[in-house]
Design an enzyme around this catalytic site. Structure first.
Site, PDB file in Angstrom:
ATOM      1  N   HIS A 100      44.639  62.898  46.620  1.00 40.31           N
ATOM      2  CA  HIS A 100      44.740  62.015  45.443  1.00 40.31           C
ATOM      3  C   HIS A 100      45.749  62.523  44.414  1.00 40.31           C
ATOM      4  O   HIS A 100      46.384  61.738  43.708  1.00 40.31           O
ATOM      5  CB  HIS A 100      43.350  61.888  44.808  1.00 40.31           C
ATOM      6  N   LYS A 157      41.036  58.465  49.614  1.00 36.54           N
ATOM      7  CA  LYS A 157      41.691  59.649  49.054  1.00 36.54           C
ATOM      8  C   LYS A 157      40.687  60.766  48.825  1.00 36.54           C
ATOM      9  O   LYS A 157      39.551  60.492  48.406  1.00 36.54           O
ATOM     10  CB  LYS A 157      42.344  59.305  47.710  1.00 36.54           C
ATOM     11  N   TYR A 188      36.574  56.957  43.282  1.00 40.35           N
ATOM     12  CA  TYR A 188      36.264  55.644  42.696  1.00 40.35           C
ATOM     13  C   TYR A 188      34.767  55.322  42.769  1.00 40.35           C
ATOM     14  O   TYR A 188      34.308  54.394  42.112  1.00 40.35           O
ATOM     15  CB  TYR A 188      37.034  54.502  43.396  1.00 40.35           C
ATOM     16  N   ASP A 219      42.526  49.806  49.815  1.00 41.35           N
ATOM     17  CA  ASP A 219      42.776  51.147  49.286  1.00 41.35           C
ATOM     18  C   ASP A 219      41.656  51.541  48.337  1.00 41.35           C
ATOM     19  O   ASP A 219      41.479  50.941  47.281  1.00 41.35           O
ATOM     20  CB  ASP A 219      44.104  51.185  48.516  1.00 41.35           C
TER      21      ASP A 219
HETATM   22  P1  NDP Z   1      47.123  46.600  38.944  1.00 41.13           P
HETATM   23  O1  NDP Z   1      48.575  46.653  38.585  1.00 41.13           O
HETATM   24  O2  NDP Z   1      46.756  46.183  40.307  1.00 41.13           O
HETATM   25  O3  NDP Z   1      46.414  45.682  37.863  1.00 41.13           O
HETATM   26  C1  NDP Z   1      45.024  45.442  37.900  1.00 41.13           C
HETATM   27  C2  NDP Z   1      44.653  44.702  36.621  1.00 41.13           C
HETATM   28  O4  NDP Z   1      45.343  43.465  36.572  1.00 41.13           O
HETATM   29  C3  NDP Z   1      43.193  44.372  36.506  1.00 41.13           C
HETATM   30  O5  NDP Z   1      42.854  44.463  35.131  1.00 41.13           O
HETATM   31  C4  NDP Z   1      43.129  42.914  36.978  1.00 41.13           C
HETATM   32  O6  NDP Z   1      42.056  42.249  36.338  1.00 41.13           O
HETATM   33  C5  NDP Z   1      44.453  42.373  36.514  1.00 41.13           C
HETATM   34  N1  NDP Z   1      45.052  41.377  37.405  1.00 41.13           N
HETATM   35  C6  NDP Z   1      45.101  41.414  38.767  1.00 41.13           C
HETATM   36  N2  NDP Z   1      45.796  40.374  39.244  1.00 41.13           N
HETATM   37  C7  NDP Z   1      46.206  39.653  38.181  1.00 41.13           C
HETATM   38  C8  NDP Z   1      46.963  38.477  38.050  1.00 41.13           C
HETATM   39  N3  NDP Z   1      47.428  37.846  39.118  1.00 41.13           N
HETATM   40  N4  NDP Z   1      47.208  38.018  36.790  1.00 41.13           N
HETATM   41  C9  NDP Z   1      46.736  38.670  35.710  1.00 41.13           C
HETATM   42  N5  NDP Z   1      46.016  39.807  35.782  1.00 41.13           N
HETATM   43  C10 NDP Z   1      45.748  40.287  37.005  1.00 41.13           C
HETATM   44  O7  NDP Z   1      46.549  48.022  38.548  1.00 41.13           O
HETATM   45  P2  NDP Z   1      45.615  49.152  39.209  1.00 41.13           P
HETATM   46  O8  NDP Z   1      45.733  50.312  38.325  1.00 41.13           O
HETATM   47  O9  NDP Z   1      44.278  48.647  39.551  1.00 41.13           O
HETATM   48  O10 NDP Z   1      46.368  49.549  40.545  1.00 41.13           O
HETATM   49  C11 NDP Z   1      46.131  48.913  41.786  1.00 41.13           C
HETATM   50  C12 NDP Z   1      45.502  49.868  42.768  1.00 41.13           C
HETATM   51  O11 NDP Z   1      46.278  51.048  42.904  1.00 41.13           O
HETATM   52  C13 NDP Z   1      44.127  50.413  42.351  1.00 41.13           C
HETATM   53  O12 NDP Z   1      43.091  49.474  42.474  1.00 41.13           O
HETATM   54  C14 NDP Z   1      44.007  51.602  43.261  1.00 41.13           C
HETATM   55  O13 NDP Z   1      43.685  51.189  44.567  1.00 41.13           O
HETATM   56  C15 NDP Z   1      45.422  52.166  43.180  1.00 41.13           C
HETATM   57  N6  NDP Z   1      45.570  53.173  42.117  1.00 41.13           N
HETATM   58  C16 NDP Z   1      45.823  54.472  42.513  1.00 41.13           C
HETATM   59  C17 NDP Z   1      45.989  55.478  41.605  1.00 41.13           C
HETATM   60  C18 NDP Z   1      46.268  56.847  42.090  1.00 41.13           C
HETATM   61  O14 NDP Z   1      46.232  57.791  41.289  1.00 41.13           O
HETATM   62  N7  NDP Z   1      46.566  57.030  43.353  1.00 41.13           N
HETATM   63  C19 NDP Z   1      45.890  55.231  40.151  1.00 41.13           C
HETATM   64  C20 NDP Z   1      45.670  53.840  39.829  1.00 41.13           C
HETATM   65  C21 NDP Z   1      45.538  52.862  40.785  1.00 41.13           C
HETATM   66  P3  NDP Z   1      40.731  41.695  37.111  1.00 41.13           P
HETATM   67  O15 NDP Z   1      40.322  42.711  38.123  1.00 41.13           O
HETATM   68  O16 NDP Z   1      39.745  41.563  35.970  1.00 41.13           O
HETATM   69  O17 NDP Z   1      41.116  40.374  37.723  1.00 41.13           O
END
Ligand code: NDP
Length: 294
Positions: free
Chosen positions: A108, A75, A50, A45
């Site tokens: 989006h 998106k 982005y 995704d």
């Molecule tokens: P997530 O809930 O996926 O959390 C991501 C964060 O958690 C990062 O800081 C990552 O750090 C950390 N992390 C990941 N796995 C673990 C783990 N197992 N243990 C501890 N920490 C962890 O949040 P997102 O906001 O990134 O959401 C996921 C996806 O949703 C996005 O990447 C995007 O594709 C989508 N999205 C869509 C939006 C929209 O408006 N449509 C808005 C926001 C997100 P690190 O990378 O440093 O490991």
């Protein structure tokens, strides 16, 4: 291992667990997606906004996987809304991704103050679907009212609504609205990323004692428990990470089952406090930005 599939309302299948790349720096994106594909993820995704679609495309191209084995979702950003603008935005995204066809293309955000532009953008998605340039279309951050307004002026029900859902913000009414319309809810920030990378003031879902305790009973981590909770409630999930061990951890969620009581205990953690932008308040003035050509 093969991730179980969910069937979208037009019959297209999407893996129940995908890989997100929001805030993954463009120069790190291909490496993160390489790792994800090696681990077994088959849904990525991304989004025009982005700035990392090119990295996603590079990793998929060099993976050696058949194009049909990877489900690509991206998106359209609000600055490209409008019928012709959105058709062109498909070309920009497809060009950067290096593909002819996008599996799932979504809007989006709604632009509540300029909803006609949102409708025009959605009509362009309908055209792209009819032309076979995309396999499914959908929306993101649409509230029940936005879904109702869209339904009045369009003929194709969105396949997905990608929305903020994690234990601290569950949007149960919106989940019900999606369900009633036959729309699959995709949970963004599924492990509550937005609760801990914003300013930390809302506390971290990863450290919540209820979730930590449940994780202990299964020998799993809090992130795995949250992903399992979504999957058991029928939501598609797209956790993001750039850390190889976490990319693996987040994929390893198909060998245990939460009990009904554990699911209810997590349902009870909802605070009703949104982490992301208020969808009703999104405008071109506050969130508009140029999306470069391919
Ligand atoms: P997530 O809930 O996926 O959390 C991501 C964060 O958690 C990062 O800081 C990552 O750090 C950390 N992390 C990941 N796995 C673990 C783990 N197992 N243990 C501890 N920490 C962890 O949040 P997102 O906001 O990134 O959401 C996921 C996806 O949703 C996005 O990447 C995007 O594709 C989508 N999205 C869509 C939006 C929209 O408006 N449509 C808005 C926001 C997100 P690190 O990378 O440093 O490991």
């Amino acid at each position: 291992m093969n991730v179980p599939a969910l069937t979208l309302n037009n019959g297209v299948e999407i893996p129940a667990l995908g890989f997100g790349v929001f805030q993954t720096p463009p120069e790190e994106t291909a490496t993160a997606v390489d790792t994800a594909l090696r681990v077994g993820y088959r849904h990525i995704d991304t989004a025009a906004a982005y700035g990392n679609e090119r990295g996603v495309g590079e990793a998929i191209a060099r993976s050696g996987l058949d194009r049909s084995d990877v489900f690509i979702e991206t998106k359209i950003w609000i600055s490209d809304y409008g019928y012709d603008e959105t058709l062109h935005s498909f070309d920009k995204s497809a060009g950067k991704l290096g593909v002819e066809q996008i599996d799932l293309l979504i809007l989006h955000q709604a632009l509540p103050g300029e909803f006609q532009l949102t409708i025009d953008a959605y009509r362009a998605l309908e055209t792209l679907l009819a032309d076979g340039k995309v396999r499914a279309i959908g929306v993101s951050n649409f509230m029940p009212d936005h879904l109702a307004r869209l339904a009045e002026q369009s003929s194709i029900v969105p396949a997905v609504n990608q929305i903020e859902v994690h234990p601290y913000f569950q949007q149960k009414e919106l989940l019900a609205a999606d369900r009633e319309r036959g729309i699959i809810s995709q949970a963004w920030s599924p492990i509550g990323g937005i609760t801990f990378y914003r300013d930390g003031s809302k506390g971290s879902t990863l450290e919540d004692s209820v979730i930590v305790d449940i994780a202990g009973t299964h020998g799993k981590t809090p992130a795995q428990v949250m992903l399992r909770w979504h999957l058991q409630e029928g939501r598609q999930v797209i956790p993001k990470s750039v850390t190889p061990s976490r990319i693996e951890e987040n994929f390893d969620v198909f060998d245990f089952e939460l009990t009904a009581d554990q699911v209810i205990a997590i349902d009870d953690l909802d605070t009703g406090v949104r982490g992301g932008p208020e969808p009703e308040a999104v405008t071109l003035e506050t969130f508009g930005r140029d999306i470069p050509e391919a």
